[in-house]
Design a protein around this motif. Structure first.
Motif, PDB file in Angstrom:
ATOM      1  N   ASN A 183     -11.064 -12.018  35.044  1.00 52.69           N
ATOM      2  CA  ASN A 183     -11.950 -12.004  36.210  1.00 52.69           C
ATOM      3  C   ASN A 183     -11.513 -11.005  37.279  1.00 52.69           C
ATOM      4  N   THR A 184     -10.471 -10.269  37.008  1.00 58.56           N
ATOM      5  CA  THR A 184     -10.051  -9.253  37.977  1.00 58.56           C
ATOM      6  C   THR A 184     -10.903  -7.998  37.800  1.00 58.56           C
ATOM      7  N   ARG A 185     -11.012  -7.233  38.879  1.00 57.30           N
ATOM      8  CA  ARG A 185     -11.851  -6.045  38.840  1.00 57.30           C
ATOM      9  C   ARG A 185     -11.165  -4.871  38.159  1.00 57.30           C
ATOM     10  N   PHE A 186      -9.816  -4.891  38.166  1.00 58.02           N
ATOM     11  CA  PHE A 186      -9.100  -3.717  37.668  1.00 58.02           C
ATOM     12  C   PHE A 186      -7.694  -4.108  37.230  1.00 58.02           C
ATOM     13  N   MET A 187      -7.201  -3.485  36.198  1.00 62.16           N
ATOM     14  CA  MET A 187      -5.808  -3.629  35.779  1.00 62.16           C
ATOM     15  C   MET A 187      -5.392  -2.389  35.010  1.00 62.16           C
ATOM     16  N   TYR A 188      -4.124  -2.042  35.133  1.00 63.98           N
ATOM     17  CA  TYR A 188      -3.591  -0.948  34.340  1.00 63.98           C
ATOM     18  C   TYR A 188      -3.280  -1.452  32.937  1.00 63.98           C
ATOM     19  N   VAL A 189      -3.706  -0.696  31.943  1.00 55.11           N
ATOM     20  CA  VAL A 189      -3.328  -0.998  30.565  1.00 55.11           C
ATOM     21  C   VAL A 189      -1.983  -0.352  30.271  1.00 55.11           C
ATOM     22  N   LYS A 190      -1.847   0.935  30.607  1.00 52.99           N
ATOM     23  CA  LYS A 190      -0.581   1.642  30.458  1.00 52.99           C
ATOM     24  C   LYS A 190      -0.624   2.903  31.307  1.00 52.99           C
ATOM     25  N   ARG A 191       0.517   3.242  31.895  1.00 54.64           N
ATOM     26  CA  ARG A 191       0.615   4.456  32.697  1.00 54.64           C
ATOM     27  C   ARG A 191       1.555   5.443  31.999  1.00 54.64           C
ATOM     28  N   ASP A 192       1.502   6.675  32.464  1.00 50.88           N
ATOM     29  CA  ASP A 192       2.354   7.738  31.906  1.00 50.88           C
ATOM     30  C   ASP A 192       2.125   7.914  30.407  1.00 50.88           C
ATOM     31  N   VAL A 193       0.879   7.965  30.012  1.00 51.34           N
ATOM     32  CA  VAL A 193       0.569   8.193  28.604  1.00 51.34           C
ATOM     33  C   VAL A 193       0.526   9.686  28.326  1.00 51.34           C
ATOM     34  N   THR A 194       0.630  10.055  27.057  1.00 50.00           N
ATOM     35  CA  THR A 194       0.562  11.462  26.687  1.00 50.00           C
ATOM     36  C   THR A 194      -0.891  11.928  26.700  1.00 50.00           C
ATOM     37  N   GLN A 195      -1.069  13.242  26.710  1.00 51.33           N
ATOM     38  CA  GLN A 195      -2.426  13.788  26.677  1.00 51.33           C
ATOM     39  C   GLN A 195      -3.140  13.386  25.386  1.00 51.33           C
ATOM     40  N   GLU A 196      -2.394  13.361  24.287  1.00 54.14           N
ATOM     41  CA  GLU A 196      -2.988  12.980  22.999  1.00 54.14           C
ATOM     42  C   GLU A 196      -3.469  11.534  23.040  1.00 54.14           C
ATOM     43  N   GLN A 197      -2.662  10.636  23.608  1.00 60.35           N
ATOM     44  CA  GLN A 197      -3.069   9.231  23.710  1.00 60.35           C
ATOM     45  C   GLN A 197      -4.294   9.090  24.601  1.00 60.35           C
ATOM     46  N   ALA A 198      -4.308   9.820  25.722  1.00 60.26           N
ATOM     47  CA  ALA A 198      -5.446   9.748  26.639  1.00 60.26           C
ATOM     48  C   ALA A 198      -6.730  10.191  25.943  1.00 60.26           C
ATOM     49  N   ASP A 199      -6.641  11.274  25.194  1.00 59.94           N
ATOM     50  CA  ASP A 199      -7.827  11.785  24.493  1.00 59.94           C
ATOM     51  C   ASP A 199      -8.325  10.781  23.449  1.00 59.94           C
ATOM     52  N   LYS A 200      -7.404  10.156  22.734  1.00 57.00           N
ATOM     53  CA  LYS A 200      -7.803   9.196  21.697  1.00 57.00           C
ATOM     54  C   LYS A 200      -8.488   7.973  22.312  1.00 57.00           C
ATOM     55  N   VAL A 201      -7.927   7.475  23.441  1.00 53.72           N
ATOM     56  CA  VAL A 201      -8.543   6.330  24.111  1.00 53.72           C
ATOM     57  C   VAL A 201      -9.918   6.708  24.637  1.00 53.72           C
ATOM     58  N   ARG A 202     -10.021   7.892  25.229  1.00 53.67           N
ATOM     59  CA  ARG A 202     -11.307   8.350  25.764  1.00 53.67           C
ATOM     60  C   ARG A 202     -12.351   8.470  24.649  1.00 53.67           C
ATOM     61  N   ASN A 203     -11.930   8.952  23.488  1.00 53.44           N
ATOM     62  CA  ASN A 203     -12.859   9.145  22.370  1.00 53.44           C
ATOM     63  C   ASN A 203     -13.285   7.838  21.701  1.00 53.44           C
ATOM     64  N   LEU A 204     -12.599   6.736  22.017  1.00 52.54           N
ATOM     65  CA  LEU A 204     -13.036   5.448  21.483  1.00 52.54           C
ATOM     66  C   LEU A 204     -14.403   5.070  22.026  1.00 52.54           C
ATOM     67  N   GLY A 205     -14.697   5.541  23.244  1.00 54.60           N
ATOM     68  CA  GLY A 205     -15.994   5.239  23.853  1.00 54.60           C
ATOM     69  C   GLY A 205     -16.157   3.782  24.218  1.00 54.60           C
ATOM     70  N   VAL A 206     -15.042   3.106  24.539  1.00 52.08           N
ATOM     71  CA  VAL A 206     -15.107   1.686  24.900  1.00 52.08           C
ATOM     72  C   VAL A 206     -15.480   1.569  26.373  1.00 52.08           C
ATOM     73  N   GLY A 207     -16.559   0.854  26.640  1.00 53.18           N
ATOM     74  CA  GLY A 207     -16.978   0.658  28.017  1.00 53.18           C
ATOM     75  C   GLY A 207     -15.954  -0.125  28.812  1.00 53.18           C
ATOM     76  N   GLY A 208     -15.734   0.278  30.042  1.00 53.80           N
ATOM     77  CA  GLY A 208     -14.820  -0.442  30.908  1.00 53.80           C
ATOM     78  C   GLY A 208     -13.412   0.121  30.918  1.00 53.80           C
ATOM     79  N   ILE A 209     -13.076   0.995  29.960  1.00 58.76           N
ATOM     80  CA  ILE A 209     -11.756   1.621  29.951  1.00 58.76           C
ATOM     81  C   ILE A 209     -11.879   3.004  30.572  1.00 58.76           C
ATOM     82  N   VAL A 210     -11.093   3.252  31.595  1.00 56.72           N
ATOM     83  CA  VAL A 210     -11.128   4.532  32.308  1.00 56.72           C
ATOM     84  C   VAL A 210      -9.792   5.232  32.133  1.00 56.72           C
ATOM     85  N   VAL A 211      -9.842   6.484  31.759  1.00 58.61           N
ATOM     86  CA  VAL A 211      -8.634   7.305  31.676  1.00 58.61           C
ATOM     87  C   VAL A 211      -8.511   8.060  32.992  1.00 58.61           C
ATOM     88  N   LYS A 212      -7.497   7.737  33.750  1.00 58.01           N
ATOM     89  CA  LYS A 212      -7.351   8.269  35.096  1.00 58.01           C
ATOM     90  C   LYS A 212      -6.212   9.275  35.161  1.00 58.01           C
TER      91      LYS A 212
END
Length: 240
Positions: free
Chosen positions: A33-62
């Motif tokens: 029920n929280t509006r926001f939470m960090y899943v993981k910080r300091d990820v690699t560019q490759e990890q960020a791209d893979k998460v972004r390409n999943l296309g899962v709604g609600g996950i933001v790569v910041k």
């Protein structure tokens, strides 16, 4: 958006970010029920791209700012480290944190239920952010490197547990080098035990004793009472 927190989605995210899927699922369940939470910080560019390409709604790569250390681990224990929000935790980062931090700015807008600004103008006078101060050290990076190499060699030669080396200008008290060995990789400091990050040159407490003898001898030489060839016989005398 509300995130798809199905086990299949969480497994895919956990696999990319190298997290425990059960712990991640538990985190999402507890904070559903929280509006926001960090899943993981300091990820690699490759990890960020893979998460972004999943296309899962609600996950933001910041994208976030991070610190760079052009000189690597040089003077790591002197500089100290910061937390995830760049607040000083140790060393000079902690000592001068309030001067280095600056002041955040602020702009107030009316928001709708989806947190979108209503109108183009703020509802109160904005506060401009202020940069923090710069901090200049007397440490000479070349001398610091030589000092770190020298103390590393001495520790390894004599099989010591650790060692420190300070280079100072006696006329002014300026510190040109403050070396500790072992040292640590300041870019991965959070993975290093706290005892390995201490600046032992200023943290260790010991009783003054023989360390004052060179000062006494230096004073005697300066006064002309002795020279570098003078022999002082301490045998059978109440000297040490």
């Amino acid at each position: 958006k509300v995130m798809d927190d199905s086990p299949e989605t969480i497994d895919r995210v956990a696999d990319i970010l190298q997290l425990d899927p059960d712990e991640l699922y538990s985190d999402f369940t507890e904070r559903k029920n929280t509006r926001f939470m960090y899943v993981k910080r300091d990820v690699t560019q490759e990890q960020a791209d893979k998460v972004r390409n999943l296309g899962v709604g609600g996950i933001v790569v910041k994208t976030e700012f991070f610190r760079e250390y052009p000189m690597g681990s040089v003077a790591a224990s002197v500089l100290g480290i910061t937390d995830a929000y760049n607040a000083g935790l140790e060393g000079l980062e902690l000592q001068y944190n309030k001067y280095l931090s600056g002041e955040p700015g602020r702009t107030l807008y009316r928001m709708d239920v989806l947190r979108r600004p209503i109108g183009q103008h703020p509802i109160a006078e904005s506060k401009e952010a202020k940069d923090g101060y710069n901090l200049a050290l007397t440490i000479d990076v070349v001398i610091q490197r030589f000092a770190e190499d020298a103390i590393k060699k001495a520790v390894n030669t004599f099989h010591a547990r650790d060692g420190v080396c300070i280079v100072m200008v006696p006329q002014t008290g300026e510190i040109l080098a403050c070396a500790n060995y072992p040292t640590f990789d300041i870019t991965a400091a959070r993975d290093v035990p706290i005892e390995s990050r201490k600046n032992n040159a200023i943290n260790l407490i010991f009783e003054p004793g023989s360390i004052f003898k060179p000062i006494t001898v230096a004073s005697a030489i300066e006064k002309g009472s002795v020279n570098i060839n003078t022999v002082i016989d301490c045998l059978d005398r109440p000297f040490s």
